[in-house]
Design an enzyme around this catalytic site. Structure first.
Site, PDB file in Angstrom:
ATOM      1  N   HIS A  15       0.832  -1.206   0.000  1.00  0.00           N
ATOM      2  CA  HIS A  15       0.000   0.000   0.000  1.00  0.00           C
ATOM      3  C   HIS A  15       0.871   1.264   0.000  1.00  0.00           C
ATOM      4  CE1 HIS A  15      -3.676   2.319   1.261  1.00  0.00           C
ATOM      5  NE2 HIS A  15      -2.746   3.106   1.785  1.00  0.00           N
ATOM      6  N   GLU A  16       1.811   1.316   0.910  1.00  0.00           N
ATOM      7  CA  GLU A  16       2.656   2.513   1.003  1.00  0.00           C
ATOM      8  C   GLU A  16       3.584   2.620  -0.205  1.00  0.00           C
ATOM      9  OE1 GLU A  16       1.745   4.697   3.043  1.00  0.00           O
ATOM     10  OE2 GLU A  16       0.507   3.421   4.325  1.00  0.00           O
ATOM     11  N   HIS A  22       1.688   4.538  -2.712  1.00  0.00           N
ATOM     12  CA  HIS A  22       1.795   5.992  -2.493  1.00  0.00           C
ATOM     13  C   HIS A  22       3.137   6.513  -3.019  1.00  0.00           C
ATOM     14  CE1 HIS A  22      -1.859   6.893  -0.324  1.00  0.00           C
ATOM     15  NE2 HIS A  22      -1.632   5.988   0.602  1.00  0.00           N
ATOM     16  N   GLU A  81      -4.620   7.989  -2.846  1.00  0.00           N
ATOM     17  CA  GLU A  81      -5.090   6.706  -2.310  1.00  0.00           C
ATOM     18  C   GLU A  81      -5.432   5.731  -3.437  1.00  0.00           C
ATOM     19  OE1 GLU A  81      -4.741   6.474   0.869  1.00  0.00           O
ATOM     20  OE2 GLU A  81      -5.677   4.538   1.282  1.00  0.00           O
TER      21      GLU A  81
END
Lengths: 511, 511
Positions: free
Chosen positions: B274-275, B278, B304
């Site tokens: 997820h990060e 980003h 997001e």
């Protein structure tokens, strides 16, 4: 005197004082932000982050400069020059006036260019050192020198630029005083080192064993144990690694770094204790004065006195090794047969063949400093071309220490300092001289050997806080030294200390 | 369109544009400096550093505000409102005008108070969460809310403060549009989750074994391997741990954090991916535009979409597990008998009993968001007292997800967000919705499954850079979505995706 919990009296001062103090706090915050970003750049930042970080540091530097040289500041200082102030208020005004006057003449644009170039040069220096390629660094170095000269000329166009830059790091301690002390040291150290070399005796180097490689993680654990033992508080600091050890921070957050040699654990250990000494000063500054000169360290020389005191007058003493050797053996069991006397001798061994300043022993170190001061002075004054630096460096190494670096990485590229300043090396030797003077003074009050042997370091740190740290910039440098030790800066104690210690260690005639 | 190597055309613009751009670069540098200091505070800083760090962030915030709302900026914008600009120049001016207008009405003093309080509140929240003591955090939270309301009132005294704050994080995406999408999601998700619960089937949870504890260092190695596989460049980022995973940085230096659960390696793994998503956005922004809106991410919702795309549409697919499961078994040999189907099912298992948003599955997650939006809105609008938050939180958890937190640490203290903003949760759900829409669009162009199976992630990252990242803030949000996907934001793809995936996984009637 303000206690650690409450700041100095502000209420009694005129409004201009409060305005000035508020501005000082902003300036401190920006400086501390830059310092934290610089720590990050050297310890944590991925390499590709440089362009953005250089921009950030440059902007903060420019903004700080604008806030410092603002007309308002000039007016507040003018108003306060005839105001009735307490001693502490007057000290705050004296320091901020000095800072203002040294900056007001420097154009904001130059400040930003310098900061941006420093961040880039730092990166270039790291690459150049890694690749042993001075030519890669030379254009950046020349540009740094030119920008610093431009700055010196803006501050005082009639003064020698080297003196102007020297006063950046050693305020209120005349260059002449320091040069006299350098003369005394040269007169004392050269025959002492010669006597050691002529004697030919070699002290045992029990920690260097060609068969054994010291694991980095084990060395880190040892460094963590030593700072824990000395009382470095986990909630106000941290220990990391960096190519060149340094301390960074303030009274709330003072971080240190160290680095490791596979063949010698003493190198990291002394670097760690040295940087702990720097942190001890920072952490001893009054918290309530964060944001103004009463909460800031006096000068690089005084700062270095703290690192040198802990490194040499604590960490290189026999009582320290009585305490620490058994702990060290737990990390490195192959040292089990080493005696305290052997350890004490090994950590004090003189290595005239060593090329690296930060690894130098207590005696030859100061010749490394003299070499740098001479080169810096000639380079800043325009008597030395950048391309000549490697050759001149190597010649002087041969002349002073009888050894010639084979690479620039071990020669003129070894230090990071050019990326931040010129004419700032005196502080290292001033630090050693002052450390010895403080050591003599603290031993009048405390049984330092006994405390060290017992691992009771708190009274020692407290004494230093009480005599040095808590004053911040309350006194000019020369006065602070008198307040702390009872007399002016003198080379006597340092020379007595090294002559007695090394005379005994090497069993020298006439010492 | 500017390439990555050269910035947009500046030469053709009037002087006021160049002045504005220079100011924008300073503002960006200060914002990035704050962000780096915030990263440090959460990842590296010793606890006792808070007072000084709070002061630094507060000063930088105040200085930034002054530079943004400076009269010069107003004059440049005024001058540029009638100038003949290229599309990209006009976009830069549009974004800086929006920023200027949203700040000019906010007093510098308020901005500084807010920043200082945020830094302190962050620390207090960490303590409160560690001690499960909401009352310790409540005064800080109330003060945060009041300061944000004060700010909203300064921007637009006639508007609903919640809407004003919402527009901070979701510019150019009307609250109504998002609320309509929330309605559609509720209508689609509630029956789907009910169908899964009624069905009663449990997917295998092969990674959770009560007999086995996943070592942190091994999990870190796994996280390092996954970001390496995805193409996270070492020279532009780093992976650390923090209590609450986050990404921080810019196109030169985009850092990520993760955190570990002893009983479930999927938690850290999905957080890491997820990060990484980003960071992929940040690193895909044009380097030449660092310092102006063309080099900045569009909004939290678009951001997001990138993290969700990588987390769910790459990391939770069967092809990904075909690729990754063998590697995972090398780190955790006790998983040797796990099949790809079991792994795929396990990482997509629905956990309605889970209390923690950042650990929630793809379906229940959005109910966590709705709960937060409702509480935030009532709290900001003054309909909810701070003391009522824990109770209301727990009631809503029971109502929406059938589960009641036993501690506030697992309830209303779980998230760090209040320390930075209110009304910023919509972006998480917008992100999921947009990720599904982008996933449908990329699959028109690329064989995503085939690429993922082969570990060829570069074309996927490039597609996202080409369709989203490289534009920075070139287009308003709604337009960017149309440019990237060919149509306006819609919940359809997300609902189709979850209905099809979970209908198949749980073998549900009617899906």
């Amino acid at each position: 005197m303000a206690t650690a919990d409450e700041g100095h009296d502000i209420e009694s001062a005129p409004d201009a004082y409060r305005d000035l103090l508020e501005r000082s706090e902003k300036l401190t915050n920006l400086r501390m932000a830059s310092m934290a970003l610089g720590w990050d750049q050297r310890v944590m930042m991925p390499e590709g982050g440089t362009p953005a970080r250089a921009g950030q540091l440059s902007t903060i530097s420019g903004v700080s400069h604008d806030l410092l040289v603002d007309d308002d500041v000039g007016e507040w200082l003018e108003e306060l020059s005839s105001a009735d102030l307490t001693d502490e208020q007057a000290a705050v005004v004296r320091e901020l006036r000095r800072e203002y006057e040294r900056s007001a003449e420097v154009p904001s644009d130059l400040v930003e260019r310098l900061a941006a170039h420093q961040a880039e040069a730092q990166q270039v220096w790291q690459e150049a050192k890694a690749e042993d390629d001075f030519e890669h660094f030379a254009p950046a170095l020349e540009e740094l020198r030119d920008l610093h000269r431009e700055r010196a000329a803006a501050i005082d166009p009639d003064a020698n630029p080297y003196r102007v830059l020297y006063e950046d790091s050693q305020p209120y301690l005349p260059l002449e005083t320091v040069e006299d002390i350098f003369d005394e040291l040269r007169e004392g150290l050269v025959p002492l080192i010669e006597a050691i070399e002529e004697d030919g005796r070699e002290l045992p180097s029990v920690f260097r064993d060609p068969e054994y490689t010291y694991d980095e993680a084990d060395q880190m654990a040892l460094s963590e144990e030593v700072v824990d033992l000395l009382g470095y508080p986990e909630e106000h600091g941290r220990l990391d690694t960096a190519p060149h050890p340094f301390m960074s921070g303030n009274q709330f957050d003072a971080r240190i770094t160290t680095r490791f040699r596979e063949d010698d654990p003493i190198d990291a250990l002394t670097a760690t204790v040295h940087e702990f000494g720097h942190a001890s000063y920072q952490l001893g500054l009054p918290k309530a004065e964060y944001g103004n000169p009463l909460g800031q360290s006096r000068s690089s020389g005084v700062h270095e006195s703290q690192s040198r005191f802990w490194e040499n007058h604590v960490g290189r003493t026999k009582p320290f090794w009585e305490l620490f050797l058994p702990r060290m053996k737990e990390h490195f069991p192959h040292l089990e047969d080493v005696t305290v006397d052997e350890a004490y001798a090994a950590v004090n061994r003189i290595y005239p063949e060593n090329l690296i300043r930060v690894e130098a022993d207590e005696l030859t170190y100061h010749l490394h400093i003299i070499l740098r001061c001479e080169i810096d002075r000639a380079f800043v004054e325009g008597d030395l071309d950048v391309s000549e630096i490697p050759e001149v460096w190597n010649e002087k190494m041969e002349e002073y220490l009888g050894v010639r670096p084979e690479t620039d990485a071990e020669g003129c590229l070894q230090d990071t300092h050019w990326s931040s300043s010129f004419a700032a090396f005196q502080g290292y030797t001033v630090g050693s001289v002052l450390a010895a003077q403080l050591d003599a003074a603290i031993r009048e009050d405390l049984d330092v050997d006994g405390l060290v042997r017992e691992g009771e370091f708190e009274p020692i740190w407290e004494w230093m806080t009480d005599h040095v740290h808590r004053y911040g910039q309350r006194y000019p440098t020369e006065e602070l030294i008198e307040v702390a030790t009872g007399e002016p800066l003198t080379a006597d104690y340092f020379l007595e200390y090294v002559e007695s210690k090394y005379g005994e260690l090497y069993d020298l005639d006439g010492y």
